[in-house]
Design an enzyme around this catalytic site. Structure first.
Site, short mmCIF file in Angstrom:
data_model
loop_
_atom_site.label_atom_id
_atom_site.label_comp_id
_atom_site.label_asym_id
_atom_site.label_seq_id
_atom_site.Cartn_x
_atom_site.Cartn_y
_atom_site.Cartn_z
N HIS A 219 0.83 -1.21 0.00
CA HIS A 219 0.00 0.00 0.00
C HIS A 219 0.87 1.26 0.00
CE1 HIS A 219 -4.28 -1.38 0.74
NE2 HIS A 219 -3.58 -2.49 0.74
N ASP B 165 -5.64 6.11 3.07
CA ASP B 165 -5.77 4.79 2.46
C ASP B 165 -7.17 4.25 2.76
OD1 ASP B 165 -3.98 2.34 1.40
OD2 ASP B 165 -5.46 1.60 2.81
#
Length: 482
Positions: free
Chosen positions: A16, A119
């Site tokens: 990520h 995120d």
């Protein structure tokens, strides 16, 4: 024009962090008014993450990183310990952002806080952004269609009172706005079929709707239908700014340079487009029985192969796989000798370099979204073998919606992170059929993959669709600046 500071909060983990940092680079390269501060959470010490961050700091003076103190998961929330660990970081995030704001107020000409870019797993930080009176944006490391799926399932649950967990094992086909084809409910992401995880996903989708916009790692030409399917006004604007890939891998191979050179040397010796590459992502691995089936399938088919074979973590542990000390221990007896002229077994894989090599003609993949985008970028068709998260859904969109891949097994699930079910075994015959189909693709399908590869590159060029969307996002950030 005022200088603006964005606070980025990525989910822990390299898969990520990397695309999120690549977005940050695009933003600061595009507009000198922008600077970005990353608040980094870690589940464990990870030298790979540290090296990556160091290399970015050296190259970019308007991107900086602050490491948050490590917090333990809340023992009262055992099933969602990963999520509760992120939520428990809120006081630390608030403290660090307060420092940023104080510094900005005390030094004239320094950038003012313009918003949070979060995120997909960090939606609890929207509350912190609200306390500071700044907008929140989401950066989605998966596809536009998977965002459409989340919104669809949330609306199905909240408005039509349908319990998605009842679709487990069902033959129902779902008609959703983000797809042009009916979707078999049995390949819904595992978490959507799981009573413990579903409430989190529903809450996540509701919180997405509260944000000022969603940046997506995709491009218009790849997912035009899904991107057009978001109703104006009923969901935040979406900004498809991808494909966001870390293509410059210089400096990543320090500790593994010998292994890397060995892999490249082997690939250099193979004919054009002759090698099938097998790799299942940073969390992908199989038990001994499945490894033997893969080996038998590869041996039966006789194609050249490069196989990233990883060792599963100890039972029940949420850790990344590791390399085998000796792969002979898990492979069929004599396999390495019999395939010595056609195949190569590796552990860790420098994926960008492998997919970009002209001798690679096909990719057996878990269909993580980063891997899908990388294979499209290099024009390498995929045979789908999804494991977990939204990968079954990605496999469906890749094969049925986009016509860019072939199937090994679309409904395979690796349930290590949910309920520890015994995995089903994919047989050597199924693997052989899938790989043969992949490596003997007709010209029309190969051309389609090559064409999409060209479009992915054009999208990022000045005047391309993704470049235009990036400019629109920056303009919206400036317009919403407090």
């Amino acid at each position: 024009m005022k200088k603006a500071e964005l606070v980025f909060i990525p989910t822990p983990g390299i898969s990520h962090l990397v695309p999120t940092v690549e977005v940050a680079k695009l933003l600061v390269d595009r507009d000198e008014r922008l600077s970005i501060t990353f608040l980094v959470m870690k589940l464990r010490s990870d030298p790979k993450v540290d090296r990556f961050i160091d290399s970015v700091c050296k190259a970019y003076n308007r991107i900086r990183f602050i490491h948050l103190s490590k917090l333990e998961p809340d023992p009262n929330q055992p099933n969602n310990s990963f999520i509760s660990m992120i939520e428990s970081q809120r006081p630390n995030v608030k403290e660090e952002v307060s420092r940023l704001v104080s510094r900005s107020e005390s030094s004239p000409g320094s950038p003012t806080l313009a918003g949070f870019v979060l995120d997909m797993f960090c939606t609890s930080m929207i509350d912190v952004a609200n306390e500071f009176g700044v907008p929140s944006y989401i950066f989605l490391t998966s596809s536009a269609a998977s965002l459409g799926l989340q919104f669809y399932v949330q609306a199905l649950h909240d408005e039509q009172k349908v319990d998605p967990t009842e679709f487990k094992g069902s033959d129902t086909e779902l008609v959703m706005p983000c797809l042009t084809n009916p979707f078999p409910s049995k390949v819904l992401p595992s978490a959507m079929l799981n009573k413990q995880w579903l409430p989190f996903l529903l809450r996540q989708a509701r919180r997405f709707r509260e944000t000022k916009g969603i940046i997506i790692n995709t491009f218009e030409e790849l997912e035009s239908h899904a991107i057009d399917s978001f109703p104006k006004g009923n969901s935040p604007p979406v900004y498809p700014v991808g494909p966001i890939l870390k293509l410059n891998t210089d400096g990543d191979h320090d500790e593994k340079s010998e292994k890397f050179n060995d892999i490249r040397q082997w690939l250099d010796d193979q004919p054009l487009s002759s090698v099938v590459y097998l790799c299942f992502g940073s969390m992908g691995s199989f038990g001994v029985e499945q490894v033997k089936e893969i080996a038998c399938g590869l041996e039966q088919i006789g194609h050249r192969f490069l196989w990233s074979l990883r060792q599963p973590p100890p039972n029940g542990k949420m850790e990344p796989p590791s390399d085998y000390a000796n792969p002979r221990d898990v492979l069929p007896e004599g396999f390495l000798d019999r395939t010595a002229n056609t195949g190569k077994i590796i552990g860790w894989a420098p994926q960008i370099d492998i997919l970009g090599h002209p001798s690679v003609g096909g990719f057996v993949s878990h269909c993580g979204w980063n891997s899908v985008l990388e294979s499209i970028w290099f024009g390498v068709p995929i045979a789908t073998w999804p494991l977990y998260a939204e990968q079954q859904f990605n496999a469906f969109t890749l094969i049925v919606e986009m016509g860019l891949g072939v199937e090994i097994k679309m409904d395979y699930r690796s349930e290590f992170h949910l309920d520890g079910d015994e995995n089903n075994i994919v047989s050597a015959g199924e693997i052989e059929r899938g790989v043969r189909c992949l490596m003997e693709l007709d010209n029309e399908k190969r051309e389609r993959v090559k064409e999409m590869s060209g479009k992915s590159r054009k999208a990022l060029e000045s005047g391309g669709t993704s470049s235009t969307w990036l400019g629109r996002f920056i303009q919206d950030v400036v317009d919403h600046q407090p």
